[in-house]
Design an enzyme around this catalytic site. Structure first.
Site, PDB file in Angstrom:
ATOM      1  N   CYS C  13       0.727  -1.268   0.132  1.00  0.00           N
ATOM      2  CA  CYS C  13      -0.072  -0.048  -0.197  1.00  0.00           C
ATOM      3  C   CYS C  13       0.768   1.471   0.136  1.00  0.00           C
ATOM      4  CB  CYS C  13      -1.109   0.062   1.158  1.00  0.00           C
ATOM      5  SG  CYS C  13      -1.734  -1.395   1.450  1.00  0.00           S
ATOM      6  N   GLY C  39       0.145  -0.037  -5.000  1.00  0.00           N
ATOM      7  CA  GLY C  39      -0.967  -0.943  -4.886  1.00  0.00           C
ATOM      8  C   GLY C  39      -1.997  -0.775  -5.973  1.00  0.00           C
ATOM      9  N   ASN C 115      -0.092   1.560   5.840  1.00  0.00           N
ATOM     10  CA  ASN C 115       0.888   0.739   4.943  1.00  0.00           C
ATOM     11  C   ASN C 115       1.831   0.273   5.768  1.00  0.00           C
ATOM     12  OD1 ASN C 115       2.750  -0.033   3.020  1.00  0.00           O
ATOM     13  ND2 ASN C 115       3.861   2.127   3.113  1.00  0.00           N
ATOM     14  N   GLY C 116       1.915  -1.046   5.964  1.00  0.00           N
ATOM     15  CA  GLY C 116       2.749  -1.839   6.618  1.00  0.00           C
ATOM     16  C   GLY C 116       2.159  -3.122   7.225  1.00  0.00           C
ATOM     17  N   TYR C 256      13.794  -1.540  -5.073  1.00  0.00           N
ATOM     18  CA  TYR C 256      12.373  -2.012  -6.056  1.00  0.00           C
ATOM     19  C   TYR C 256      11.166  -1.165  -6.015  1.00  0.00           C
ATOM     20  CZ  TYR C 256       8.703  -4.854  -7.912  1.00  0.00           C
ATOM     21  OH  TYR C 256       7.536  -5.296  -8.517  1.00  0.00           O
ATOM     22  N   ASP C 359      18.787  -7.096 -13.483  1.00  0.00           N
ATOM     23  CA  ASP C 359      17.623  -7.013 -12.577  1.00  0.00           C
ATOM     24  C   ASP C 359      17.683  -6.737 -11.185  1.00  0.00           C
ATOM     25  OD1 ASP C 359      15.059  -7.197 -12.304  1.00  0.00           O
ATOM     26  OD2 ASP C 359      14.716  -9.395 -12.920  1.00  0.00           O
TER      27      ASP C 359
END
Lengths: 486, 486, 486, 486
Positions: C13, C39, C115-116, C256, C359
């Site tokens: 999120c 999200g 968020n978490g 990322y 990557d």
């Protein structure tokens, strides 16, 4: 989505047009809303925008599905509009076939909507194709536009007259150009079409008078067979495109299609139906505990029967008023368990009672069979089926979706056989004469101006493309009928 | 979207549950479909999946809007399900308030749906909040879940009994746990609730018997005041959570809310309505040319009046059967021009006629006023309004959305004043005794088991949170009423 | 609908809040739009209406699916709002779990988004349930509301401080009351959270600085571990609810999750990624014809590698930019035929070339395997896989959706085994030290303030509910790892 | 809905067709998905059902909007299909204009989709109308169908050849009959069109090779100028309908339109763009701290510039990957506050830096102005704009939506004036020779087979209907240009 039809007997469409009124497209929406019973599988409106450009919105489903958002109506500005609600025959359900159609001519546009069926559509289609015409739809409605386009006459009015003299069958057209609203009716007036006038002087045309009432328009007059109605900024002009006319309005409009509050040639539909019930009670009286009508189309006839027979009129069948659309279907298992969505029998009312069940027509007989079974399961001791119209035995080529006699139970079985198949305790139909007398059009013409062909095969016009095919079938049928009437 | 209500008189909801049948959620869909008339603003279904997990789908709008795709039903697998159709009061239209509610308890889940209104909701809400409860909705339905959760009793059954003894007012609950379907009715049985049995032995509970018919279930028995119905894999158990019961079922269920094919305590709703019409004809006969009912809810009463008075029963008002949902509204200009979507008067039928108009109730009087005007505009010479129930004078606190007397015309005006305001030529109501006699419940209790409070202020229970507020208003009203009856 | 995830590595999120600005909900929409990468499975906004009431709209899907119509935003008036975009773990995809949650307290409302991941959610859940709390969702977000509600402290501020001291793990909360916008960060600052200021003086909080840029807000400062941000009409107040703090921000945010234009504690994400690529080139150089990055998240690292190694940087893989949503899936037959929607290899670029493929991480290895195969099918002679982060070997309990080591290829196989499985010609990872150096947070703390636990199992906090479970698994793993590294 | 275009420079469409493969419509979906960048305002697919009937589904919006449900694809059964993605010019956004078009001929059907623009559409339209043709759309695509229909030749093949010799301009057609898939390219090959072969032997045609890759087809060969490709059950036949051909493929396909992974006449688009960047660096080198490309179309050129100039390549601009569709727009106030949805500058990267900004073209200059301002607001010290193509000075009549020179900044201003207007510190364009060399088509023809008309006004064909209009404008322009270059 399941679109519920009362029975496998379908009118092909309702039309509406208005000229000379603010917010014409919105008014057309409400006019079409009153005509929704004439077609539930598609709808569309073309408006003549303030800059005279024609704009179209159309889609599949009920009017409320197609105009699911205010923005669709708001995009259709202007003081003229035409609209259409469509019943689609199987296989022709694509968006391509939803009307009105909008054609882009070089210097102008033409929008076109149509209620009816042409009997020479195939011939004309073949002819036009041979001359290079391209069709976008399967509908025979495009044909008129091609005929107009190909006419060598100098004015649209003359082109239209020429084109109208080429198409045969039953048709009520509404057209809109960048300057005018036009309506036209076939020479037999098979389909109803009326004119109304708005308080501000503007004009409305519609398939039924109930749409005039819905938009606050006064009844002006019926469109007569072979007439063109031309409405533009200079007012209304009505003229005939042919002198070979003879009224043969579809009797099934009175029996089943039209809304009870509509009037056709001055005759109220509810009153005609009630009278059909009364005459049926005279012709086919039977003693019973109650009279029940199949909702909603047969309630008028049922109350007439009850009144005449002096038998209590009861609500023995309830129709779910939310049945118009559902996306969820019962499984086979649920269906066998008795899950049903549309009609319920009222057990407490019919239990151990002798019931007279009044319906307006029998097509395949399967619906009647189902309703009789429903009443018997609910405990009815006897169910006497009384049909407030004569037996349907012949196809219609003028706009009702019965084109094969194979499917018409009355074309293939005797009354006795039908009674057994349907499971009723007795069965009787109103006579042809009874139907004509119940409607009682104030008209000097065969059958007092009614088309009775589905009952007696007496088609008021040549059948053109259907001739050979039908005659062949009719002969087959005759044998059956002769066999039956022995 | 415009959701059409017959009048400003609204039931709060219909409930349905099934246990022990394949495809329970789909069956619940069809059960709710038969109860759609009890609420059109939201719907939901909870299913007990094969692994006993409860799964929920709910949304705003008609059932067909909420389940607009097979996938929603297919996601609800399993042999148990409950569902709800909701009428939402203004301001509470959020998705948060759509039922069933699904609660995640530590080791299990609880789903809950509710028809009715608690009279001590505010007190309980305040109490529960003080103890730390958190509410997600504005609905009083959540309260029962909190009471169950906070109970110190060892089993869910005991917790539920404790909770049911704390809530007051009118309620018909259906609950689903990971193991059982449960239903419960208030000690006065204000709202109807019935049990049916499926051919395979499974059980169904529903607000009305019409939903049993719709899914092929046999009527098993009515749920009685103060009873809990507990259905699980071992079968059905019915027990009472209180002995202080006294039947006072809402008389408006017979008059207006329930479907005509439903039976309540053995009495068929259509038959009761027809009898209301008959008794009304006896009590308030007047000579006229025809009797017309306001469609659809007053047609039974109208036909009873006509039969008793021996006056023809006519279809003088037509209700558009596609009116249930539209997103397009007339502008003010169109409204003034006479655009209307719902009801039409049949001019040819009523023109120059003396009409008896039968309706089932008058709330604000504005609808009656509109219909009388409609008939007069259509040419009716006289319109005599006959109401097949006594005047609505008092609010309901048990589940009907009338909570202010200010809005009730009969609470504020005399018959004569009402007649003038409505524009009728005469006005009469069925007497209280007439209503009781027409329904004729086979029950020994005040008013033969009916709640008549909206007519006479005789509330069968204390009013709890509404007491002070109402008494104050009642006193104000008394003065008005006394003033009026001078 | 297929919601495309870059890989099976998901942030839970993004949050956004604004206070003191006109059209706050609309601004929140644009703030969330910049956080959509965090999200894609649900979104919601709560606005504080001009009358201080909180209003909620939420739904499943992308922000543009949930707010598919202006009317949804227009209904959310007012000068304060919070919003949330959600990534949903399997099984929790119901609407019930979409945030913000809105709670109706007796005298006020509370909205909450999160968020978490809490490490003591299960214990608290059990405890609260035991005290009678009822949960509506499966999410651990509801817990904070219950803790606040049950606190005996006199003010919301004290209640919140008490509640924040009870929850453990990683969390960035935004709350909205009828008077204030509140944000709070866990004592380790696992998840990023920043404050911005609008030109008009109003304040914004957001998961990333890119959302500040998107709404025209100036960066004000990062929220620090253990801080509460309280914004109301009197301005902004920042205070600590605990003194036991230690920064351990998620290093995967740099690798990322975060958008390249975001800055975290002053470090730009793109620049950090480019430096990861440069250090990787130093640590694991190999000669080749070109460097290719996996779009879009690895392009920065790839360009860094190319620059450092002085090897051409090419576009050898193309990501379809319209892949975010499609409802149509290839059949198995089409898939086997090679139908693909997301990534294409550029044959003309890679044919007969030695490729270094950069990557950012390997989770299960299946995506890497697919991409290597894609390049080889397109003719690449050699594919050398370089990962710009250390191997992922341990689960995360603070908000990333890796909770089982079984799925982490690097937890179960040696580099050699992985190379073979993936089909690459060589494989190398950035070292832990390299990652720390590339990010180079200006912070005095273990690992310069980064959480490196997924790489080395060094969790900066006790694991509470996950402790036993994880230790057991860790032991199993240790054996595997020891076995492998022999 | 806002459909985001990279710039005001739009290709008119992408086409795809397949014959001889199961599930052809689904394969067409994935082929079109790879071509979505060529048109986002409408899409459609026609499939040749197993009974050889053609079935159509089309709609407005992205492919995923039009095919929002599996049922739409499942209804399109069969082994042949064609599809289209459309970019719509203003005023032509109606559903009527979405392709493929489906025509009902007497004995067969014809479906037609088109990428390009006819230069004699108006003349043909007028001519066909005079002969009685009726048009349903505003699109010039219908013209080919009318020409085929009116041909007196005996076979469809001969009719098509005759028709193709009548239409002028740029066109890549795909057609489907009840028996065959047909493709045809204009005599200059203005638009790209390629053939692929499936593993099972079936054939595919598509606007770009990226669509072949997306469905697992092998590149077979480019369609050459003036060729017809005829694919039916007997295999593939390729023949020329004219010998007067000369390749002039649109150079903007290489510069901007085509996907980087596509190859056109053997030249990879990414590689050509990278070479444009390299040659630009040679022609217009400047010292700076970094090179930034405008995402996504200019990233290849930017990396080429960086590599050649040996200056770091950075991600200084981020494009929101979810920008493709949103229904919510910022208010004017929010826009002024700096709310933006699409591009963000990365402050930390560009702050205090000298930036070379590489873009592929300048149309009106407003986008460049906005991006330069964005970078400067983010702190860039200098912004040097380098365009990897020559200045756009002349309209295109073969399929790109630039038809008025008034809007082309380079047609009206000198480089110096443009630099000032855009706000850059310097501005340079790639030379015409540089562009030709970067693409380096292996073709003997003027400009090595490229159309360079937008850069130099050297149109490879007569302009027909546009001739007079354009010459007049060109003269006006010459004066401006001459005046400017003094």
């Amino acid at each position: 989505m399941q679109l519920t039809q009362e029975k496998s007997l379908n009118e092909e469409c309702g039309v509406f047009g208005v000229y000379g009124a603010d917010d014409a497209a919105r008014m057309t929406y409400f006019g079409l809303h009153a005509l929704q019973h004439r077609g539930q599988e598609g709808a569309g409106i073309v408006a003549q925008n303030p800059d005279s450009r024609l704009m179209l919105h159309r889609g599949l489903g009920l009017l409320s599905d197609v105009f699911s958002n205010e923005q669709y109506i708001e995009a259709l500005q202007g003081r003229g509009a035409i609209g259409h609600v469509r019943y689609a025959t199987a296989g022709n359900r694509g968006l391509e076939n939803i009307q009105p159609f909008l054609f882009q001519f070089e210097y102008e546009q033409l929008a076109l909507a149509h209620n009816g069926n042409l009997t020479n559509a195939k011939s004309l289609h073949r002819l036009l194709e041979a001359e290079g015409a391209i069709f976008h739809s399967n509908s025979d409605t495009e044909i008129l536009a091609h005929l107009i386009r190909r006419s060598q006459k100098p004015t649209l009015k003359e082109q239209l007259v020429e084109a109208l003299n080429q198409v045969k069958g039953g048709f009520a057209y509404v057209l809109m150009t960048n300057q005018a609203l036009i309506a036209a009716l076939d020479p037999n007036g098979f389909r109803p079409l009326v004119i109304g006038q708005l308080p501000n002087g503007g004009f409305v045309v519609a398939s039924e008078t109930c749409a005039l009432d819905a938009v606050g328009a006064e009844f002006y007059r019926d469109v007569l067979p072979g007439e063109v109605v031309w409405i533009d900024e200079t007012g209304i002009e009505i003229f005939s495109y042919t002198s070979k006319t003879q009224l043969s309005i579809c009797s099934m409009e009175f029996v089943y299609f039209a809304r009870p509050d509509s009037n056709i040639y001055g005759v109220n539909v509810h009153s005609a139906r009630k009278m059909m019930g009364k005459l049926l009670a005279k012709e086919a009286y039977i003693d019973a505990d109650m009279v029940i009508g199949v909702p909603n189309s047969s309630l008028s006839a049922a109350s007439g029967y009850a009144e005449e027979a002096n038998i209590p009129y009861e609500l023995g069948l309830i129709k779910n008023q939310y049945v118009a659309r559902t996306f969820i279907q019962p499984t086979q298992a649920l269906r066998e368990q008795g899950v049903r969505m549309k009609l319920s029998a009222v057990r407490k009312v019919v239990e151990n009672k002798r019931v007279i069940l009044v319906d307006d027509s029998i097509v395949r007989g399967t619906t009647s069979q189902r309703i009789v079974a429903l009443l018997k399961e609910a405990g009815a001791k006897e169910v006497h089926l009384r049909i407030a119209a004569p037996p349907l035995k012949y196809p219609c080529f003028y706009g009702i979706d019965i084109q094969t006699q194979q499917e018409l139970i009355a074309a293939n079985y005797t009354i006795e056989e039908m009674t057994t198949k349907i499971g009723a305790d007795s069965l009787a139909f109103l006579s042809e004469q009874g139907l004509i007398q119940a409607i009682d059009l104030p008209v000097q013409a065969p059958y007092q101006g009614l088309c009775m062909a589905y009952f007696n095969g007496d088609y008021p016009t040549p059948l053109y493309d259907y001739e050979t095919e039908f005659l062949h079938k009719k002969n087959q049928l005759r044998q059956v009928v002769l066999g039956e009437t022995k």
